[in-house]
Design a protein around this motif. Structure first.
Motif, PDB file in Angstrom:
ATOM      1  N   HIS A   1       0.859  -1.182   0.000  1.00 34.90           N
ATOM      2  CA  HIS A   1       0.000   0.000   0.000  1.00 34.90           C
ATOM      3  C   HIS A   1       0.895   1.232   0.000  1.00 34.90           C
ATOM      4  CE1 HIS A   1      -4.062  -1.776   1.666  1.00 34.90           C
ATOM      5  NE2 HIS A   1      -3.793  -2.155   0.435  1.00 34.90           N
ATOM      6  N   PRO A   2       1.107   1.879  -1.142  1.00 34.25           N
ATOM      7  CA  PRO A   2       1.962   3.074  -1.202  1.00 34.25           C
ATOM      8  C   PRO A   2       1.488   4.197  -0.284  1.00 34.25           C
ATOM      9  CG  PRO A   2       1.528   2.234  -3.400  1.00 34.25           C
ATOM     10  CD  PRO A   2       0.628   1.478  -2.473  1.00 34.25           C
ATOM     11  N   SER A   3       0.204   4.205   0.045  1.00 38.02           N
ATOM     12  CA  SER A   3      -0.340   5.245   0.920  1.00 38.02           C
ATOM     13  C   SER A   3       0.180   5.124   2.344  1.00 38.02           C
ATOM     14  CB  SER A   3      -1.873   5.158   0.945  1.00 38.02           C
ATOM     15  OG  SER A   3      -2.286   3.936   1.576  1.00 38.02           O
ATOM     16  N   GLY A   4       0.695   3.948   2.703  1.00 36.06           N
ATOM     17  CA  GLY A   4       1.156   3.731   4.071  1.00 36.06           C
ATOM     18  C   GLY A   4       0.085   3.158   4.980  1.00 36.06           C
ATOM     19  N   SER A   5      -1.156   3.075   4.470  1.00 36.15           N
ATOM     20  CA  SER A   5      -2.248   2.522   5.256  1.00 36.15           C
ATOM     21  C   SER A   5      -2.170   1.005   5.303  1.00 36.15           C
ATOM     22  CB  SER A   5      -3.593   2.937   4.659  1.00 36.15           C
ATOM     23  OG  SER A   5      -4.664   2.243   5.284  1.00 36.15           O
ATOM     24  N   LEU A   6      -2.386   0.443   6.482  1.00 40.55           N
ATOM     25  CA  LEU A   6      -2.368  -1.012   6.627  1.00 40.55           C
ATOM     26  C   LEU A   6      -3.757  -1.628   6.489  1.00 40.55           C
ATOM     27  CD1 LEU A   6       0.150  -1.572   9.565  1.00 40.55           C
ATOM     28  CD2 LEU A   6       0.486  -2.115   7.161  1.00 40.55           C
ATOM     29  N   ARG A   7      -4.778  -0.794   6.452  1.00 36.55           N
ATOM     30  CA  ARG A   7      -6.143  -1.305   6.399  1.00 36.55           C
ATOM     31  C   ARG A   7      -6.428  -1.960   5.045  1.00 36.55           C
ATOM     32  NH1 ARG A   7     -10.617  -0.065   9.310  1.00 36.55           N
ATOM     33  NH2 ARG A   7      -9.556   1.710  10.275  1.00 36.55           N
ATOM     34  N   PRO A   8      -6.771  -3.242   5.026  1.00 40.63           N
ATOM     35  CA  PRO A   8      -7.093  -3.897   3.746  1.00 40.63           C
ATOM     36  C   PRO A   8      -8.410  -3.357   3.196  1.00 40.63           C
ATOM     37  CG  PRO A   8      -7.548  -5.377   5.575  1.00 40.63           C
ATOM     38  CD  PRO A   8      -6.869  -4.179   6.169  1.00 40.63           C
ATOM     39  N   SER A   9      -8.452  -3.181   1.892  1.00 40.65           N
ATOM     40  CA  SER A   9      -9.678  -2.697   1.259  1.00 40.65           C
ATOM     41  C   SER A   9     -10.643  -3.858   1.083  1.00 40.65           C
ATOM     42  CB  SER A   9      -9.345  -2.093  -0.113  1.00 40.65           C
ATOM     43  OG  SER A   9      -8.863  -3.113  -0.983  1.00 40.65           O
ATOM     44  N   GLN A  10     -11.873  -3.539   0.701  1.00 48.99           N
ATOM     45  CA  GLN A  10     -12.847  -4.595   0.458  1.00 48.99           C
ATOM     46  C   GLN A  10     -12.408  -5.460  -0.715  1.00 48.99           C
ATOM     47  OE1 GLN A  10     -15.525  -5.323   2.457  1.00 48.99           O
ATOM     48  NE2 GLN A  10     -15.484  -7.178   1.201  1.00 48.99           N
ATOM     49  N   SER A  11     -11.763  -4.839  -1.707  1.00 52.13           N
ATOM     50  CA  SER A  11     -11.280  -5.620  -2.849  1.00 52.13           C
ATOM     51  C   SER A  11     -10.148  -6.557  -2.423  1.00 52.13           C
ATOM     52  CB  SER A  11     -10.816  -4.701  -3.978  1.00 52.13           C
ATOM     53  OG  SER A  11      -9.740  -3.884  -3.565  1.00 52.13           O
ATOM     54  N   ASP A  12      -9.338  -6.124  -1.446  1.00 57.13           N
ATOM     55  CA  ASP A  12      -8.295  -7.007  -0.900  1.00 57.13           C
ATOM     56  C   ASP A  12      -8.928  -8.231  -0.251  1.00 57.13           C
ATOM     57  OD1 ASP A  12      -6.325  -5.199  -1.632  1.00 57.13           O
ATOM     58  OD2 ASP A  12      -6.196  -4.267   0.344  1.00 57.13           O
ATOM     59  N   LYS A  13     -10.001  -8.004   0.499  1.00 51.82           N
ATOM     60  CA  LYS A  13     -10.694  -9.095   1.187  1.00 51.82           C
ATOM     61  C   LYS A  13     -11.361 -10.036   0.177  1.00 51.82           C
ATOM     62  CE  LYS A  13     -11.610  -6.247   5.286  1.00 51.82           C
ATOM     63  NZ  LYS A  13     -12.640  -5.573   6.111  1.00 51.82           N
ATOM     64  N   ASN A  14     -11.972  -9.433  -0.847  1.00 50.13           N
ATOM     65  CA  ASN A  14     -12.643 -10.252  -1.856  1.00 50.13           C
ATOM     66  C   ASN A  14     -11.641 -11.123  -2.610  1.00 50.13           C
ATOM     67  OD1 ASN A  14     -15.031  -9.015  -1.150  1.00 50.13           O
ATOM     68  ND2 ASN A  14     -15.019  -7.570  -2.865  1.00 50.13           N
ATOM     69  N   LEU A  15     -10.492 -10.546  -2.950  1.00 53.17           N
ATOM     70  CA  LEU A  15      -9.462 -11.292  -3.656  1.00 53.17           C
ATOM     71  C   LEU A  15      -8.946 -12.442  -2.799  1.00 53.17           C
ATOM     72  CD1 LEU A  15      -7.427 -11.721  -5.961  1.00 53.17           C
ATOM     73  CD2 LEU A  15      -5.940 -10.045  -4.838  1.00 53.17           C
ATOM     74  N   THR A  16      -8.767 -12.182  -1.522  1.00 53.50           N
ATOM     75  CA  THR A  16      -8.280 -13.216  -0.604  1.00 53.50           C
ATOM     76  C   THR A  16      -9.230 -14.410  -0.580  1.00 53.50           C
ATOM     77  OG1 THR A  16      -7.265 -11.516   0.780  1.00 53.50           O
ATOM     78  CG2 THR A  16      -7.552 -13.682   1.771  1.00 53.50           C
ATOM     79  N   GLN A  17     -10.503 -14.127  -0.453  1.00 52.09           N
ATOM     80  CA  GLN A  17     -11.488 -15.213  -0.410  1.00 52.09           C
ATOM     81  C   GLN A  17     -11.571 -15.956  -1.739  1.00 52.09           C
ATOM     82  OE1 GLN A  17     -12.866 -16.323   2.372  1.00 52.09           O
ATOM     83  NE2 GLN A  17     -11.647 -14.713   3.379  1.00 52.09           N
TER      84      GLN A  17
ATOM     85  N   LEU B   1      -2.118 -19.676   2.856  1.00 49.70           N
ATOM     86  CA  LEU B   1      -1.737 -19.547   4.268  1.00 49.70           C
ATOM     87  C   LEU B   1      -1.925 -18.140   4.819  1.00 49.70           C
ATOM     88  CD1 LEU B   1       1.574 -21.627   4.354  1.00 49.70           C
ATOM     89  CD2 LEU B   1      -0.751 -22.371   4.938  1.00 49.70           C
ATOM     90  N   ASP B   2      -1.725 -17.125   3.971  1.00 49.93           N
ATOM     91  CA  ASP B   2      -1.814 -15.750   4.482  1.00 49.93           C
ATOM     92  C   ASP B   2      -1.842 -14.764   3.332  1.00 49.93           C
ATOM     93  OD1 ASP B   2      -1.927 -13.665   6.297  1.00 49.93           O
ATOM     94  OD2 ASP B   2      -0.053 -14.177   7.326  1.00 49.93           O
ATOM     95  N   HIS B   3      -2.318 -13.574   3.651  1.00 48.60           N
ATOM     96  CA  HIS B   3      -2.253 -12.430   2.745  1.00 48.60           C
ATOM     97  C   HIS B   3      -1.619 -11.305   3.548  1.00 48.60           C
ATOM     98  CE1 HIS B   3      -4.497  -9.536  -0.239  1.00 48.60           C
ATOM     99  NE2 HIS B   3      -3.207  -9.268  -0.131  1.00 48.60           N
ATOM    100  N   ILE B   4      -0.470 -10.796   3.077  1.00 50.26           N
ATOM    101  CA  ILE B   4       0.273  -9.772   3.790  1.00 50.26           C
ATOM    102  C   ILE B   4       0.144  -8.439   3.060  1.00 50.26           C
ATOM    103  CG2 ILE B   4       2.528  -9.083   4.703  1.00 50.26           C
ATOM    104  CD1 ILE B   4       1.591 -11.657   5.937  1.00 50.26           C
ATOM    105  N   VAL B   5      -0.323  -7.413   3.766  1.00 50.11           N
ATOM    106  CA  VAL B   5      -0.341  -6.050   3.242  1.00 50.11           C
ATOM    107  C   VAL B   5       0.909  -5.359   3.773  1.00 50.11           C
ATOM    108  CG1 VAL B   5      -1.563  -3.852   3.137  1.00 50.11           C
ATOM    109  CG2 VAL B   5      -2.862  -5.991   3.188  1.00 50.11           C
ATOM    110  N   VAL B   6       1.725  -4.824   2.872  1.00 46.81           N
ATOM    111  CA  VAL B   6       3.051  -4.321   3.235  1.00 46.81           C
ATOM    112  C   VAL B   6       3.149  -2.803   3.052  1.00 46.81           C
ATOM    113  CG1 VAL B   6       5.516  -4.465   2.685  1.00 46.81           C
ATOM    114  CG2 VAL B   6       4.080  -6.511   2.530  1.00 46.81           C
ATOM    115  N   THR B   7       3.760  -2.138   4.035  1.00 48.66           N
ATOM    116  CA  THR B   7       4.162  -0.738   3.869  1.00 48.66           C
ATOM    117  C   THR B   7       5.669  -0.675   4.109  1.00 48.66           C
ATOM    118  OG1 THR B   7       3.766  -0.157   6.196  1.00 48.66           O
ATOM    119  CG2 THR B   7       1.902   0.066   4.673  1.00 48.66           C
ATOM    120  N   GLU B   8       6.214   0.519   4.279  1.00 46.44           N
ATOM    121  CA  GLU B   8       7.670   0.654   4.407  1.00 46.44           C
ATOM    122  C   GLU B   8       8.229  -0.125   5.593  1.00 46.44           C
ATOM    123  OE1 GLU B   8       9.631   4.376   4.199  1.00 46.44           O
ATOM    124  OE2 GLU B   8       8.453   5.068   2.494  1.00 46.44           O
ATOM    125  N   ASP B   9       7.534  -0.056   6.734  1.00 46.97           N
ATOM    126  CA  ASP B   9       8.113  -0.693   7.926  1.00 46.97           C
ATOM    127  C   ASP B   9       7.105  -1.487   8.750  1.00 46.97           C
ATOM    128  OD1 ASP B   9       6.632   1.417   8.830  1.00 46.97           O
ATOM    129  OD2 ASP B   9       8.292   2.482   9.780  1.00 46.97           O
TER     130      ASP B   9
END
Length: 232
Positions: free
Chosen positions: A183-199, A213-221
């Motif tokens: 997420h270039p914005s720096g936000s860690l909150r998964p979007s609804q589209s992130d959740k839909n894709l995961t499922q 096994l997992d879906h990781i949302v990544v920011t700088e740190d």
């Protein structure tokens, strides 16, 4: 004008204060970030030394090296005294540092936690200005068989084709996988589209006996783990 130039020349400084001589005499660890950048650019401009110019460049990014690494050649060249050659030297030097970090963490071959996955994803996509979607393909022992970029998007999203993900999983003989995107914005909150894709990927994997096994949302740190948050 020559006197003005000389007063700002590092050659006129005390030997102990010159970045190169300081590195030789005392080691690299004693140098400030500005002094290290000054060694890269070699000289400043008519009004300031290489160190002074480096301090000003670093101040423009709140003295954050990661942020400095994101500056384009054009942005670096907007500083008086930084031409194309110096800008290229800065970019190349910081890219080597990033690759060194990537090389050290890429030695992680077995995934035992979400943090292990984050340490593999972060050097690749953590500081990008656009979104990318990557997959870690694992075997039965949770060893990483392959890490692969699946798609590249814009600042707010990227499209993912589940068929490509599982076609590769079958080719590599993977029994499980971990997906990740930044997420270039720096936000860690998964979007609804992130959740839909995961499922969607979880359901597709279950029919092929390939576990997500997992879906990781990544920011700088930092990172967000779907598995850790029990929303997988």
């Amino acid at each position: 004008m020559s006197k003005l130039n000389a007063s700002f020349s590092i050659k006129e400084w005390s030997e102990n204060d010159r970045p190169r001589e300081k590195l030789i005499a005392k080691g690299k660890n004693v140098l400030t970030d500005a002094e290290l950048v000054a060694i890269l650019i070699g000289s400043g401009n008519r009004e300031e030394s290489a160190v002074g110019l480096s301090k000003r460049i670093l101040a423009s990014v709140n003295h954050e090296i990661n942020a400095l690494g994101k500056l384009s050649l054009k942005q670096l060249m907007s500083f008086k005294g930084i031409g194309e050659a110096k800008a290229i030297t800065i970019v190349a030097g910081l890219e080597l540092g990033r690759r060194r970090k990537d090389e050290s963490v890429s030695k992680v071959s077995k995934i035992t936690s979400s943090r292990d996955a984050f340490h593999l994803f972060q050097p690749i996509i953590g500081d990008l200005e656009h979104e990318e979607f990557w997959v870690l393909f694992l075997n039965n022992a949770n060893d990483v068989i392959r890490k692969k970029q699946i798609s590249v998007g814009g600042k707010t999203g990227t499209l993912v084709d589940a068929r490509i993900v599982f076609k590769l999983a079958l080719e590599y003989g993977a029994t499980s996988l971990i997906i990740g995107h930044n997420h270039p914005s720096g936000s860690l909150r998964p979007s609804q589209s992130d959740k839909n894709l995961t499922q969607k990927l979880k359901a597709a994997g279950s029919t092929l006996d390939i576990k997500l096994l997992d879906h990781i949302v990544v920011t700088e740190d930092r990172y967000f783990s779907f598995a850790d948050e029990l929303i997988l």
